[in-house]
Scaffold this motif. Structure first.
Motif, PDB file in Angstrom:
ATOM      1  N   ARG A   1     -37.307 -37.971  -3.764  1.00  0.00           N
ATOM      2  CA  ARG A   1     -37.231 -37.636  -2.341  1.00  0.00           C
ATOM      3  C   ARG A   1     -36.835 -38.865  -1.522  1.00  0.00           C
ATOM      4  N   GLU A   2     -37.417 -40.016  -1.867  1.00  0.00           N
ATOM      5  CA  GLU A   2     -37.080 -41.240  -1.146  1.00  0.00           C
ATOM      6  C   GLU A   2     -35.609 -41.609  -1.346  1.00  0.00           C
ATOM      7  N   ASN A   3     -35.105 -41.434  -2.551  1.00  0.00           N
ATOM      8  CA  ASN A   3     -33.702 -41.735  -2.823  1.00  0.00           C
ATOM      9  C   ASN A   3     -32.778 -40.808  -2.053  1.00  0.00           C
ATOM     10  N   VAL A   4     -33.136 -39.525  -1.978  1.00  0.00           N
ATOM     11  CA  VAL A   4     -32.320 -38.555  -1.240  1.00  0.00           C
ATOM     12  C   VAL A   4     -32.320 -38.891   0.246  1.00  0.00           C
ATOM     13  N   ILE A   5     -33.476 -39.246   0.766  1.00  0.00           N
ATOM     14  CA  ILE A   5     -33.560 -39.620   2.185  1.00  0.00           C
ATOM     15  C   ILE A   5     -32.657 -40.817   2.463  1.00  0.00           C
ATOM     16  N   GLY A   6     -32.708 -41.808   1.589  1.00  0.00           N
ATOM     17  CA  GLY A   6     -31.850 -42.971   1.770  1.00  0.00           C
ATOM     18  C   GLY A   6     -30.372 -42.618   1.722  1.00  0.00           C
ATOM     19  N   ALA A   7     -29.993 -41.718   0.797  1.00  0.00           N
ATOM     20  CA  ALA A   7     -28.590 -41.310   0.686  1.00  0.00           C
ATOM     21  C   ALA A   7     -28.128 -40.570   1.938  1.00  0.00           C
ATOM     22  N   LEU A   8     -28.965 -39.685   2.474  1.00  0.00           N
ATOM     23  CA  LEU A   8     -28.604 -38.949   3.682  1.00  0.00           C
ATOM     24  C   LEU A   8     -28.455 -39.882   4.882  1.00  0.00           C
ATOM     25  N   LEU A   9     -29.334 -40.847   4.980  1.00  0.00           N
ATOM     26  CA  LEU A   9     -29.225 -41.815   6.074  1.00  0.00           C
ATOM     27  C   LEU A   9     -27.944 -42.626   5.942  1.00  0.00           C
ATOM     28  N   ASP A  10     -27.569 -42.971   4.713  1.00  0.00           N
ATOM     29  CA  ASP A  10     -26.322 -43.712   4.499  1.00  0.00           C
ATOM     30  C   ASP A  10     -25.104 -42.878   4.873  1.00  0.00           C
TER      31      ASP A  10
ATOM     32  N   SER B   1     -36.978 -29.780   5.490  1.00  0.00           N
ATOM     33  CA  SER B   1     -37.982 -28.754   5.774  1.00  0.00           C
ATOM     34  C   SER B   1     -37.404 -27.343   5.828  1.00  0.00           C
ATOM     35  N   MET B   2     -36.067 -27.189   5.721  1.00  0.00           N
ATOM     36  CA  MET B   2     -35.459 -25.853   5.810  1.00  0.00           C
ATOM     37  C   MET B   2     -35.900 -24.975   4.648  1.00  0.00           C
ATOM     38  N   TRP B   3     -35.733 -25.467   3.437  1.00  0.00           N
ATOM     39  CA  TRP B   3     -36.163 -24.750   2.236  1.00  0.00           C
ATOM     40  C   TRP B   3     -37.031 -25.708   1.428  1.00  0.00           C
ATOM     41  N   PRO B   4     -38.337 -25.738   1.685  1.00  0.00           N
ATOM     42  CA  PRO B   4     -39.203 -26.674   0.950  1.00  0.00           C
ATOM     43  C   PRO B   4     -39.144 -26.496  -0.557  1.00  0.00           C
TER      44      PRO B   4
ATOM     45  N   GLN C   1     -32.710 -33.178  -4.721  1.00  0.00           N
ATOM     46  CA  GLN C   1     -31.410 -33.488  -5.315  1.00  0.00           C
ATOM     47  C   GLN C   1     -30.427 -32.339  -5.111  1.00  0.00           C
ATOM     48  N   GLN C   2     -30.904 -31.093  -5.167  1.00  0.00           N
ATOM     49  CA  GLN C   2     -30.059 -29.937  -4.902  1.00  0.00           C
ATOM     50  C   GLN C   2     -29.529 -29.987  -3.478  1.00  0.00           C
ATOM     51  N   LEU C   3     -30.399 -30.304  -2.545  1.00  0.00           N
ATOM     52  CA  LEU C   3     -29.985 -30.421  -1.143  1.00  0.00           C
ATOM     53  C   LEU C   3     -28.929 -31.503  -0.995  1.00  0.00           C
ATOM     54  N   LEU C   4     -29.123 -32.632  -1.641  1.00  0.00           N
ATOM     55  CA  LEU C   4     -28.159 -33.731  -1.542  1.00  0.00           C
ATOM     56  C   LEU C   4     -26.813 -33.338  -2.129  1.00  0.00           C
ATOM     57  N   ASP C   5     -26.806 -32.616  -3.236  1.00  0.00           N
ATOM     58  CA  ASP C   5     -25.552 -32.203  -3.867  1.00  0.00           C
ATOM     59  C   ASP C   5     -24.766 -31.268  -2.957  1.00  0.00           C
ATOM     60  N   ILE C   6     -25.444 -30.302  -2.330  1.00  0.00           N
ATOM     61  CA  ILE C   6     -24.765 -29.355  -1.445  1.00  0.00           C
ATOM     62  C   ILE C   6     -24.179 -30.087  -0.237  1.00  0.00           C
TER      63      ILE C   6
ATOM     64  N   LYS D   1     -28.351 -25.358   9.547  1.00  0.00           N
ATOM     65  CA  LYS D   1     -29.403 -24.821  10.404  1.00  0.00           C
ATOM     66  C   LYS D   1     -29.152 -23.342  10.678  1.00  0.00           C
ATOM     67  N   LYS D   2     -27.885 -22.987  10.827  1.00  0.00           N
ATOM     68  CA  LYS D   2     -27.516 -21.596  11.081  1.00  0.00           C
ATOM     69  C   LYS D   2     -27.631 -20.744   9.828  1.00  0.00           C
ATOM     70  N   SER D   3     -27.275 -21.313   8.687  1.00  0.00           N
ATOM     71  CA  SER D   3     -27.319 -20.582   7.411  1.00  0.00           C
ATOM     72  C   SER D   3     -27.971 -21.451   6.339  1.00  0.00           C
ATOM     73  N   PRO D   4     -29.291 -21.599   6.390  1.00  0.00           N
ATOM     74  CA  PRO D   4     -29.968 -22.460   5.401  1.00  0.00           C
ATOM     75  C   PRO D   4     -29.886 -21.935   3.983  1.00  0.00           C
ATOM     76  N   GLU D   5     -29.494 -20.660   3.818  1.00  0.00           N
ATOM     77  CA  GLU D   5     -29.375 -20.135   2.458  1.00  0.00           C
ATOM     78  C   GLU D   5     -28.289 -20.850   1.664  1.00  0.00           C
ATOM     79  N   LEU D   6     -27.403 -21.586   2.346  1.00  0.00           N
ATOM     80  CA  LEU D   6     -26.382 -22.352   1.638  1.00  0.00           C
ATOM     81  C   LEU D   6     -27.009 -23.395   0.721  1.00  0.00           C
ATOM     82  N   LEU D   7     -28.205 -23.851   1.075  1.00  0.00           N
ATOM     83  CA  LEU D   7     -28.872 -24.879   0.275  1.00  0.00           C
ATOM     84  C   LEU D   7     -29.322 -24.350  -1.080  1.00  0.00           C
ATOM     85  N   LYS D   8     -29.384 -23.049  -1.246  1.00  0.00           N
ATOM     86  CA  LYS D   8     -29.844 -22.463  -2.508  1.00  0.00           C
ATOM     87  C   LYS D   8     -28.692 -22.061  -3.421  1.00  0.00           C
TER      88      LYS D   8
END
Length: 351
Positions: free
Chosen positions: A91-100, A113-116, A121-126, A145-152
């Motif tokens: 989780r920490e690595n993903v947070i760092g990647a998103l901030l970068d 928090s959209m899809w706990p 890593q799945q979220l980061l890949d999408i 935010k409009k279509s959080p199902e994309l994360l799945k």
């Protein structure tokens, strides 16, 4: 010497008193194990050390067993620590990647928090796939935010769809409008997208570049019924005399067929619009498409139709009744004429 004798006497008196106290509070099964520890502590005190607090007199759940284990196999708690720590690091690595990537702290917290239940890593890949398509962090966040199902979505499906959109020319930032208006482009069945693209290319004869521009500027066409989309184009082409370039330039396909027909027929019956002949000529100057469709109803009536709202309302009711009474094909005027036949007919007339 007398003082030392009194201290030793006090220690010897303390031993039976303390043991009696422990015996009352310790179950029989634990007394043997407790006695060794207690005697060790008291012996230390008798040798001149300070008397420590005996932890084994506390409730049973706090009594520590002697460290006599020789089995090095991790216990249940030790087994649980590894995946928890791994998940925390992930989780920490993903947070760092998103901030970068340029996401703000607020965006990162919202995305996670959209899809706990979705692994970080799945979220980061999408999100990475969307960034690779040329999108900036802000539109990516708005779309998810409009279509959080994309994360799945399975990541392979996401990558295949991204590759397909690039082939359609919807990369390099052009996907922003499409994703914000129609994020379902990633969840739609491939055959449905192929049907829309096939209608635009094969039925309406738009070029590849024109199809790309239509999908970019009018992404809602992806959600239309292919036959209705074809009819909308045919109405604009045959009844209104609008050419391909004008359809693309004015974004005509993004408007409903009801709106197009209402405003066109209303102008036609007022004598303010006329279908061009084979040479593209009319006896009255037709208003521009942008002044017909790309304006509000009030502006259309005031500047283009030069009519009142009451008159237009009466017309719409009568026109709706006419449409309901029609039992013929959608294009009775040119029902058997295709675009290819239209071009052949024009060539024969020019000869």
């Amino acid at each position: 010497m007398a003082a030392l004798g009194r201290q030793v006497f006090d220690w010897h008196r303390l031993i039976p008193l303390t043991w009696a106290h422990v015996a009352r509070q310790t179950p029989l099964g634990e007394q043997k194990r407790t006695s060794a520890s207690l005697l060790c502590l008291l012996t230390t005190a008798s040798n001149g050390g300070a008397l420590q607090k005996v932890s084994c007199v506390e409730p049973r759940k706090y009594v520590r067993e002697p460290e006599c284990r020789t089995d090095l196999t991790p216990g249940p708690l030790e087994k649980q620590r590894t995946p928890v720590a791994g998940g925390f690091l992930e989780r920490e690595n993903v947070i760092g990647a998103l901030l970068d990537m340029g996401f703000s702290d607020f965006h990162v917290n919202e995305l996670l928090s959209m899809w706990p239940s979705v692994p970080p890593q799945q979220l980061l890949d999408i999100i990475s796939e969307l960034i690779l398509l040329g999108l900036n962090p802000e539109p990516v966040y708005v779309a998810l935010k409009k279509s959080p199902e994309l994360l799945k979505l399975p990541i392979m499906q996401m990558r295949k769809r991204s590759s397909y959109l690039r082939k359609l020319g919807l990369g390099e930032g052009k996907l922003k409008t499409v994703l914000l208006c129609c994020p379902e482009i990633f969840t739609m069945h491939q055959r449905d997208i192929d049907s829309i693209v096939g209608v635009l290319k094969e039925k309406c004869l738009f070029t590849v570049q024109q199809v790309t521009r239509i999908l970019h500027r009018c992404p809602y066409v992806l959600q239309e019924d292919p036959s209705e989309l074809e009819y909308k184009f045919q109405y604009a082409y045959f009844r209104m005399g609008v050419k391909h370039a004008d359809v693309v330039r004015t974004d005509l396909l993004q408007y409903s067929i009801t709106k197009i027909k209402q405003r066109h027929v209303f102008l036609e019956r007022l004598g303010r619009y006329q279908t061009p002949d084979k040479k593209g000529q009319t006896q009255v100057p037709n208003p521009l498409l942008k002044d017909i469709l790309r304006v509000s109803e009030a502006e259309f009536l005031a500047r283009t139709a030069c009519s009142s709202a009451e008159e237009f309302e009466v017309f719409k009711k009568l026109f709706a009744r006419e449409e309901e009474e029609k039992s013929e094909s959608p294009m009775p005027d040119r029902k058997s004429l295709s675009l290819d036949e239209e071009e052949e007919e024009e060539e024969e007339e020019e000869e």
